[in-house]
Design a protein around this motif. Structure first.
Motif, PDB file in Angstrom:
ATOM      1  N   GLY A  10      27.936 -23.197  15.373  1.00  0.00           N
ATOM      2  CA  GLY A  10      27.820 -22.257  14.262  1.00  0.00           C
ATOM      3  C   GLY A  10      28.596 -20.993  14.564  1.00  0.00           C
ATOM      4  O   GLY A  10      28.181 -19.890  14.210  1.00  0.00           O
ATOM      5  N   GLY A  11      29.733 -21.165  15.223  1.00  0.00           N
ATOM      6  CA  GLY A  11      30.483 -20.019  15.740  1.00  0.00           C
ATOM      7  C   GLY A  11      31.567 -19.477  14.853  1.00  0.00           C
ATOM      8  O   GLY A  11      32.418 -18.708  15.329  1.00  0.00           O
ATOM      9  N   THR A  12      31.574 -19.828  13.564  1.00  0.00           N
ATOM     10  CA  THR A  12      32.654 -19.354  12.690  1.00  0.00           C
ATOM     11  C   THR A  12      32.214 -18.268  11.720  1.00  0.00           C
ATOM     12  O   THR A  12      33.013 -17.816  10.899  1.00  0.00           O
ATOM     13  CB  THR A  12      33.255 -20.532  11.891  1.00  0.00           C
ATOM     14  N   SER A  13      30.951 -17.843  11.805  1.00  0.00           N
ATOM     15  CA  SER A  13      30.495 -16.765  10.926  1.00  0.00           C
ATOM     16  C   SER A  13      29.261 -16.116  11.530  1.00  0.00           C
ATOM     17  O   SER A  13      28.643 -16.651  12.452  1.00  0.00           O
ATOM     18  CB  SER A  13      30.162 -17.290   9.512  1.00  0.00           C
ATOM     19  N   CYS A  81      23.664 -21.489  17.335  1.00  0.00           N
ATOM     20  CA  CYS A  81      23.509 -20.490  16.276  1.00  0.00           C
ATOM     21  C   CYS A  81      23.482 -21.083  14.866  1.00  0.00           C
ATOM     22  O   CYS A  81      23.252 -20.340  13.901  1.00  0.00           O
ATOM     23  CB  CYS A  81      24.656 -19.475  16.340  1.00  0.00           C
ATOM     24  N   ALA A  82      23.726 -22.365  14.731  1.00  0.00           N
ATOM     25  CA  ALA A  82      23.782 -22.962  13.392  1.00  0.00           C
ATOM     26  C   ALA A  82      22.415 -22.903  12.723  1.00  0.00           C
ATOM     27  O   ALA A  82      21.385 -23.189  13.344  1.00  0.00           O
ATOM     28  CB  ALA A  82      24.256 -24.407  13.480  1.00  0.00           C
ATOM     29  N   SER A  83      22.407 -22.528  11.449  1.00  0.00           N
ATOM     30  CA  SER A  83      21.136 -22.398  10.732  1.00  0.00           C
ATOM     31  C   SER A  83      21.375 -22.574   9.235  1.00  0.00           C
ATOM     32  O   SER A  83      22.447 -22.256   8.725  1.00  0.00           O
ATOM     33  CB  SER A  83      20.508 -21.033  10.998  1.00  0.00           C
ATOM     34  N   MET A  84      20.347 -23.071   8.564  1.00  0.00           N
ATOM     35  CA  MET A  84      20.410 -23.287   7.121  1.00  0.00           C
ATOM     36  C   MET A  84      19.299 -22.512   6.444  1.00  0.00           C
ATOM     37  O   MET A  84      18.124 -22.676   6.796  1.00  0.00           O
ATOM     38  CB  MET A  84      20.262 -24.785   6.814  1.00  0.00           C
ATOM     39  N   TRP A  85      19.660 -21.672   5.489  1.00  0.00           N
ATOM     40  CA  TRP A  85      18.669 -20.890   4.769  1.00  0.00           C
ATOM     41  C   TRP A  85      18.007 -21.737   3.679  1.00  0.00           C
ATOM     42  O   TRP A  85      18.657 -22.528   3.006  1.00  0.00           O
ATOM     43  CB  TRP A  85      19.315 -19.664   4.133  1.00  0.00           C
ATOM     44  N   ALA A  86      16.699 -21.564   3.532  1.00  0.00           N
ATOM     45  CA  ALA A  86      15.970 -22.218   2.442  1.00  0.00           C
ATOM     46  C   ALA A  86      14.878 -21.266   1.995  1.00  0.00           C
ATOM     47  O   ALA A  86      13.749 -21.318   2.471  1.00  0.00           O
ATOM     48  CB  ALA A  86      15.388 -23.550   2.895  1.00  0.00           C
ATOM     49  N   GLY A  87      15.227 -20.363   1.091  1.00  0.00           N
ATOM     50  CA  GLY A  87      14.276 -19.372   0.607  1.00  0.00           C
ATOM     51  C   GLY A  87      13.750 -19.724  -0.772  1.00  0.00           C
ATOM     52  O   GLY A  87      14.409 -20.404  -1.553  1.00  0.00           O
ATOM     53  N   ARG A  97      17.844 -29.028  -1.231  1.00  0.00           N
ATOM     54  CA  ARG A  97      17.828 -27.858  -0.361  1.00  0.00           C
ATOM     55  C   ARG A  97      16.837 -28.056   0.781  1.00  0.00           C
ATOM     56  O   ARG A  97      17.121 -27.719   1.937  1.00  0.00           O
ATOM     57  CB  ARG A  97      17.466 -26.623  -1.182  1.00  0.00           C
ATOM     58  N   ILE A  98      15.680 -28.604   0.487  1.00  0.00           N
ATOM     59  CA  ILE A  98      14.690 -28.877   1.527  1.00  0.00           C
ATOM     60  C   ILE A  98      15.248 -29.858   2.543  1.00  0.00           C
ATOM     61  O   ILE A  98      15.134 -29.661   3.762  1.00  0.00           O
ATOM     62  CB  ILE A  98      13.392 -29.433   0.897  1.00  0.00           C
ATOM     63  N   ARG A  99      15.860 -30.931   2.038  1.00  0.00           N
ATOM     64  CA  ARG A  99      16.416 -31.938   2.930  1.00  0.00           C
ATOM     65  C   ARG A  99      17.479 -31.350   3.847  1.00  0.00           C
ATOM     66  O   ARG A  99      17.496 -31.617   5.063  1.00  0.00           O
ATOM     67  CB  ARG A  99      17.009 -33.088   2.128  1.00  0.00           C
ATOM     68  N   ARG A 100      18.359 -30.539   3.296  1.00  0.00           N
ATOM     69  CA  ARG A 100      19.438 -29.982   4.111  1.00  0.00           C
ATOM     70  C   ARG A 100      18.895 -29.001   5.155  1.00  0.00           C
ATOM     71  O   ARG A 100      19.410 -28.945   6.284  1.00  0.00           O
ATOM     72  CB  ARG A 100      20.475 -29.287   3.218  1.00  0.00           C
ATOM     73  N   ALA A 101      17.874 -28.238   4.800  1.00  0.00           N
ATOM     74  CA  ALA A 101      17.266 -27.325   5.778  1.00  0.00           C
ATOM     75  C   ALA A 101      16.680 -28.108   6.941  1.00  0.00           C
ATOM     76  O   ALA A 101      16.808 -27.707   8.107  1.00  0.00           O
ATOM     77  CB  ALA A 101      16.187 -26.473   5.106  1.00  0.00           C
ATOM     78  N   ILE A 143       9.346 -17.904   2.101  1.00  0.00           N
ATOM     79  CA  ILE A 143      10.213 -18.643   3.023  1.00  0.00           C
ATOM     80  C   ILE A 143       9.442 -19.726   3.783  1.00  0.00           C
ATOM     81  O   ILE A 143       9.640 -19.918   4.983  1.00  0.00           O
ATOM     82  CB  ILE A 143      10.907 -17.694   4.030  1.00  0.00           C
ATOM     83  N   PRO A 144       8.570 -20.481   3.127  1.00  0.00           N
ATOM     84  CA  PRO A 144       7.763 -21.450   3.874  1.00  0.00           C
ATOM     85  C   PRO A 144       8.588 -22.544   4.543  1.00  0.00           C
ATOM     86  O   PRO A 144       8.303 -22.936   5.683  1.00  0.00           O
ATOM     87  CB  PRO A 144       6.823 -22.033   2.808  1.00  0.00           C
ATOM     88  N   VAL A 145       9.599 -23.065   3.864  1.00  0.00           N
ATOM     89  CA  VAL A 145      10.391 -24.154   4.440  1.00  0.00           C
ATOM     90  C   VAL A 145      11.292 -23.631   5.549  1.00  0.00           C
ATOM     91  O   VAL A 145      11.413 -24.250   6.618  1.00  0.00           O
ATOM     92  CB  VAL A 145      11.215 -24.864   3.347  1.00  0.00           C
ATOM     93  N   TYR A 146      11.919 -22.490   5.326  1.00  0.00           N
ATOM     94  CA  TYR A 146      12.767 -21.903   6.367  1.00  0.00           C
ATOM     95  C   TYR A 146      11.948 -21.642   7.624  1.00  0.00           C
ATOM     96  O   TYR A 146      12.345 -22.009   8.732  1.00  0.00           O
ATOM     97  CB  TYR A 146      13.398 -20.610   5.860  1.00  0.00           C
ATOM     98  N   ARG A 147      10.796 -21.018   7.464  1.00  0.00           N
ATOM     99  CA  ARG A 147       9.962 -20.706   8.621  1.00  0.00           C
ATOM    100  C   ARG A 147       9.493 -21.976   9.330  1.00  0.00           C
ATOM    101  O   ARG A 147       9.491 -22.053  10.556  1.00  0.00           O
ATOM    102  CB  ARG A 147       8.754 -19.868   8.203  1.00  0.00           C
ATOM    103  N   ALA A 148       9.098 -22.969   8.564  1.00  0.00           N
ATOM    104  CA  ALA A 148       8.615 -24.209   9.166  1.00  0.00           C
ATOM    105  C   ALA A 148       9.708 -24.897   9.971  1.00  0.00           C
ATOM    106  O   ALA A 148       9.465 -25.392  11.084  1.00  0.00           O
ATOM    107  CB  ALA A 148       8.089 -25.142   8.082  1.00  0.00           C
ATOM    108  N   THR A 149      10.921 -24.933   9.428  1.00  0.00           N
ATOM    109  CA  THR A 149      11.999 -25.619  10.145  1.00  0.00           C
ATOM    110  C   THR A 149      12.426 -24.844  11.381  1.00  0.00           C
ATOM    111  O   THR A 149      12.739 -25.450  12.419  1.00  0.00           O
ATOM    112  CB  THR A 149      13.209 -25.860   9.227  1.00  0.00           C
ATOM    113  N   LYS A 150      12.433 -23.522  11.316  1.00  0.00           N
ATOM    114  CA  LYS A 150      12.779 -22.726  12.490  1.00  0.00           C
ATOM    115  C   LYS A 150      11.664 -22.759  13.529  1.00  0.00           C
ATOM    116  O   LYS A 150      11.922 -22.696  14.738  1.00  0.00           O
ATOM    117  CB  LYS A 150      13.091 -21.285  12.094  1.00  0.00           C
TER     118      LYS A 150
END
Length: 231
Positions: A10-13, A81-87, A97-101, A143-150
């Protein structure tokens, strides 16, 4: 002594790019990203290695790390550092969106740590720094899905750190708060606190951890920083 080598997933941004910038003048660096155009831009700008890699695809992650190990012989550190937002409220989130997160934050974290630790354990030393989120430690509405995946990634790091049975291979995690990055732009200003750390500030701490040597008596597995600016 051979030059030390580091992989920034995840090093390009955002934070990943800030980490790569801090490392590239003195060390060999490779950035991984699923965006081919960004890989081309960053490798040209920084003069570093890079490859296109979707972290949710184990074959791609395996080959990316294997290719770097062949090229460099050793990998001294990996910044994941790679991460996917799901808010958004759960009922409002699209299934895609859930699947990709889950693919990026759960499967991606698993595959990156699996391959990184394979090479670090093979050579007998090295550091992994996984980037979590303050959301893991402090729940916030929307942010329930984001928090759960992280949270999954944080739990995985803790277990893997315990499993190394050696200080020579360190598995660590950094939990930034909201930062002004591209991910934050997707999140929206309502999630950016009045006090916050910049990507460059958090990147300095990530690099410090990546540069720890086998002789540094650091507690692997600790949540080493809650980088939300409230020090």
């Amino acid at each position: 002594m051979a030059a030390r080598s580091f992989v920034v997933v995840g090093g390009t941004s955002g934070l990943g790019l800030a980490v790569a910038r801090l490392l590239v003048d003195e060390y060999r660096v490779a950035v991984l990203s699923d965006q081919a155009d960004e890989v081309a831009t960053v490798t040209a700008e920084l003069g570093c290695d890079g490859s296109v890699c979707d972290v949710s695809d184990h074959d791609q992650v395996h080959e990316a790390f294997a290719a770097l190990a062949r090229r460099w012989d050793t990998i001294d550190g990996v910044a994941a550092c790679a991460s996917m937002w799901a808010g958004g409220d759960l009922e409002d989130l699209a299934p895609e969106r859930i699947r990709r997160a889950v693919e990026v934050n759960v499967l991606g974290a698993t595959y990156v740590l699996k391959e990184a630790l394979h090479h670090l354990r093979r050579q007998g030393y090295g550091n992994v720094v996984w980037i979590g989120a303050m959301a893991v430690a402090k729940p916030r509405p929307g942010i329930p899905v984001y928090r759960a995946t992280k949270s999954y990634g944080s739990s995985l790091v803790e277990s893997l750190a315990e499993a190394q049975h050696s200080n020579a291979v360190k598995v660590m995690q950094v939990h930034p708060g909201p930062m002004p990055t591209r991910l934050q732009e997707r999140v929206g200003d309502e999630f950016l606190d009045e006090v916050y750390a910049l990507p460059e500030q958090v990147a300095a701490e990530v690099v410090r951890l990546l540069l720890l040597t086998p002789d540094d008596l650091y507690v692997s597995g600790e949540r080493v920083l809650r980088a939300d600016g409230r020090f």
